[in-house]
Design a protein around this motif. Sequence first.
Motif, short mmCIF file in Angstrom:
data_model
loop_
_atom_site.label_atom_id
_atom_site.label_comp_id
_atom_site.label_asym_id
_atom_site.label_seq_id
_atom_site.Cartn_x
_atom_site.Cartn_y
_atom_site.Cartn_z
N ALA A 196 0.83 -1.21 0.00
CA ALA A 196 0.00 0.00 0.00
C ALA A 196 0.86 1.26 0.00
O ALA A 196 0.54 2.25 -0.67
N ALA A 197 1.97 1.22 0.74
CA ALA A 197 2.88 2.36 0.76
C ALA A 197 3.46 2.62 -0.63
O ALA A 197 3.50 3.76 -1.12
N ALA A 198 3.92 1.55 -1.27
CA ALA A 198 4.51 1.68 -2.61
C ALA A 198 3.47 2.19 -3.61
O ALA A 198 3.78 3.04 -4.46
N LEU A 199 2.26 1.68 -3.52
CA LEU A 199 1.21 2.11 -4.44
C LEU A 199 0.81 3.56 -4.19
O LEU A 199 0.51 4.30 -5.14
N ALA A 200 0.83 3.98 -2.93
CA ALA A 200 0.50 5.38 -2.62
C ALA A 200 1.54 6.33 -3.19
O ALA A 200 1.21 7.38 -3.76
N VAL A 201 2.80 5.96 -3.06
CA VAL A 201 3.87 6.79 -3.63
C VAL A 201 3.76 6.82 -5.15
O VAL A 201 3.91 7.87 -5.78
N GLY A 202 3.48 5.66 -5.74
CA GLY A 202 3.30 5.62 -7.19
C GLY A 202 2.16 6.50 -7.65
O GLY A 202 2.29 7.22 -8.65
N ALA A 203 1.04 6.46 -6.94
CA ALA A 203 -0.11 7.28 -7.32
C ALA A 203 0.23 8.76 -7.21
O ALA A 203 -0.16 9.57 -8.07
N TYR A 204 0.96 9.14 -6.17
CA TYR A 204 1.34 10.54 -5.98
C TYR A 204 2.19 11.05 -7.15
O TYR A 204 2.05 12.19 -7.59
N PHE A 205 3.05 10.18 -7.64
CA PHE A 205 3.93 10.56 -8.75
C PHE A 205 3.36 10.14 -10.12
O PHE A 205 4.10 10.03 -11.10
N ASP A 206 2.05 9.92 -10.14
CA ASP A 206 1.31 9.71 -11.40
C ASP A 206 1.74 8.48 -12.18
O ASP A 206 1.66 8.45 -13.42
N VAL A 207 2.15 7.44 -11.50
CA VAL A 207 2.37 6.16 -12.16
C VAL A 207 0.99 5.55 -12.43
O VAL A 207 0.18 5.45 -11.51
N PRO A 208 0.66 5.19 -13.66
CA PRO A 208 -0.65 4.60 -13.95
C PRO A 208 -0.94 3.41 -13.04
O PRO A 208 -0.07 2.57 -12.80
N GLN A 209 -2.16 3.34 -12.54
CA GLN A 209 -2.50 2.30 -11.56
C GLN A 209 -2.26 0.90 -12.11
O GLN A 209 -1.74 0.03 -11.39
N THR A 210 -2.60 0.66 -13.34
CA THR A 210 -2.39 -0.68 -13.90
C THR A 210 -0.91 -1.03 -13.92
O THR A 210 -0.54 -2.19 -13.65
N GLU A 211 -0.06 -0.06 -14.22
CA GLU A 211 1.39 -0.30 -14.23
C GLU A 211 1.90 -0.55 -12.81
O GLU A 211 2.74 -1.42 -12.58
N ALA A 212 1.40 0.24 -11.86
CA ALA A 212 1.83 0.09 -10.47
C ALA A 212 1.44 -1.27 -9.92
O ALA A 212 2.24 -1.95 -9.26
N LEU A 213 0.22 -1.69 -10.18
CA LEU A 213 -0.24 -2.99 -9.70
C LEU A 213 0.55 -4.13 -10.33
O LEU A 213 0.87 -5.12 -9.67
N GLN A 214 0.89 -3.97 -11.60
CA GLN A 214 1.69 -5.01 -12.25
C GLN A 214 3.08 -5.09 -11.65
O GLN A 214 3.66 -6.18 -11.50
N ALA A 215 3.63 -3.94 -11.28
CA ALA A 215 4.96 -3.92 -10.65
C ALA A 215 4.93 -4.68 -9.32
O ALA A 215 5.85 -5.44 -9.00
N VAL A 216 3.85 -4.48 -8.55
CA VAL A 216 3.70 -5.20 -7.29
C VAL A 216 3.55 -6.70 -7.54
O VAL A 216 4.15 -7.54 -6.85
N ALA A 217 2.77 -7.03 -8.55
CA ALA A 217 2.56 -8.45 -8.87
C ALA A 217 3.85 -9.13 -9.32
O ALA A 217 4.09 -10.30 -9.02
N ASP A 218 4.69 -8.39 -10.02
CA ASP A 218 5.92 -8.97 -10.57
C ASP A 218 7.04 -9.10 -9.55
O ASP A 218 7.99 -9.87 -9.76
N TYR A 219 6.96 -8.35 -8.46
CA TYR A 219 8.06 -8.36 -7.49
C TYR A 219 8.17 -9.71 -6.80
O TYR A 219 7.22 -10.20 -6.20
N ASN A 220 9.34 -10.31 -6.91
CA ASN A 220 9.57 -11.64 -6.32
C ASN A 220 10.85 -11.57 -5.48
O ASN A 220 11.95 -11.49 -6.02
N PRO A 221 10.73 -11.56 -4.15
CA PRO A 221 11.91 -11.37 -3.31
C PRO A 221 12.90 -12.53 -3.42
O PRO A 221 12.50 -13.69 -3.53
#
Length: 437
Positions: free
Chosen positions: A280-305
Motif C-alpha cells: 500500500a505504501a509503494a502504491l501510494a507513492v506511485g499514485a502521488y507521482f502519477d504512475v498509472p495504476q495498472t502499471e503500479a499494480l503489475q509492478a507489485v505483482a511482478d516483485y519476487n523477493p
Amino acid sequence: MLPQLYNAFLACQGISTDTRQITPGCLFVALRGDTFNGNEFALTALAEGARYALIDDPAVADQALAADRDRCLLVPDALTAMQDLARHHRRQFTFPVIGLTGSNGKTTTKELMAAVLARKYRVEATVGNLNNHIGVPLTLLRIDPANTQMAVIEMGANHQREIAMLSRICEPTHGLITNIGKAHLEGFGGVEGVRKGKGELFDYLAETGGTVFVNQQDATLRAMVAERQFREVIPYWTDGQYAIEQEAPVVIFEDATTDFAAKPRVVTHLPGLYNFANMAAALAVGAYFDVPQTEALQAVADYNPTNNRSQRITKGTNTVWLDAYNANPSSMAAAVQQFGQQKAKRRAVILGDMYELGDESEAEHAALGELVAAQHFDLVILSGHDMKYALPALPKAYYFPDKFSLHNWIADNPMQDTHILIKGSRGMKLETVVPFI
C-alpha cells in the motif's frame, strides 16, 4: 578541500571500499573498523586500477611511489569526507529523493516502491540493505544525476540521532516511515526511543518543507504527524483500496481463491497480511507521482523477493517461507500469527534468536513462546541462546543452542508435505538451514 575532492570523484568511475571489488578508474575509500584499517590497502587499490584513494593516514602517501602520491587524497577522516562528498553530490540532484525508514518492512517497501516508480521513471534505489552511515553515502555516490529521475534511499538505525544524521546526508524531499515497533530496543532505549529515533525523518521533513506519506491505519504514525507541521501530508490506507481476500484488507495473494470483478485482482509473490502495508505504501507513492495504476499494480505483482525476506522456496514436497534476514518482536509476531492462519497439511516453524533487545530479551522471547504455543503448530524448532526463554511455553519444542546441532537434526529428521516458516535475526543466518530440509 571539498570542491577539489568532488572534482576528483567526478573523474572516477564508481566507488569502492573493498579492494576485492576494485573496478577500473574507481575511487577507493579507506575506511576504518574495529578489526581493519582500509589505509593499509590503499596502495593495493591504486595498483589494481583505482584512479584515486581517499585516505586519512599520512604515512600511506609517504609510502606511495612518486607517480601515485597525487592519487592519494589525504583527509582528516575518510568516513566523514565520504559523507560530506555524498551530501555535496546529492545537492546536484534536481529530482525527488524519497527517504524511507521504519522498524519493519522498510527494505521490502523500498524494493516495491522502486519497482512501482520504475514503471514511469529512471529510478535509483538503495541496493540490498546498505542503509547505514556507510551505505547511505555509498548509495548516493553511485547515482548518476544525468540518468536518474527519482531516488529511493533506505535509512536504518539502531540508536537515536542516527536517522537525523542520515537525513542530513541524503536530504530527502519526501519521506515515509513504515511503522514503529520493538526493534533495536537495546540501542534506542525502549519503544519510546524507537519512536523518537525513527521520527527524526519526520523532524527533518517538517523543518525543510518536505512531503510525508502516512498510513492512516497506524495510530502511532498519525500521532507523530500531528505533533509536527508539514508542508504536505499524503495519507494512504490499508483497508481494501485495491482488492480484498475474504474479509481482510489485502492485495490478493497467490493462495487466494476469491475473485472480486469490481476491483483489480492482483496475485503477488509476497505472503502475509503484514506485507499489504508495504504494498500500500509503494502504491501510494506511485499514485502521488502519477504512475498509472495498472502499471503500479503489475509492478507489485511482478516483485519476487530473493533476499531472505518473505521468500518462498519449494523443497521437494515442502514449501519453505524464508524470512530470515531479520527479526524483532513486532515482525516475529506478525509472521508467526500470519503463518498460523496458513492452510497446510502440516505446519512447522524454525525460529532463531531476536537480537539487540537488551534487558527485554528474556521477556520478549518468553512472550514469543506463548504466541507460538497459541498457534498449535505441528512442529516447533528453536535455535539460539535466548530462545531457551521460549521453552517454558513450548514443552514439546525441539531446542538447539547452536546451528551445527540444528542442521544435523533437520537432516536426520526429513519433513514431508510441510509448510515451514524460518525466521530469526540476521546474526542467526537461518537461511543456512534450507539446504538440510
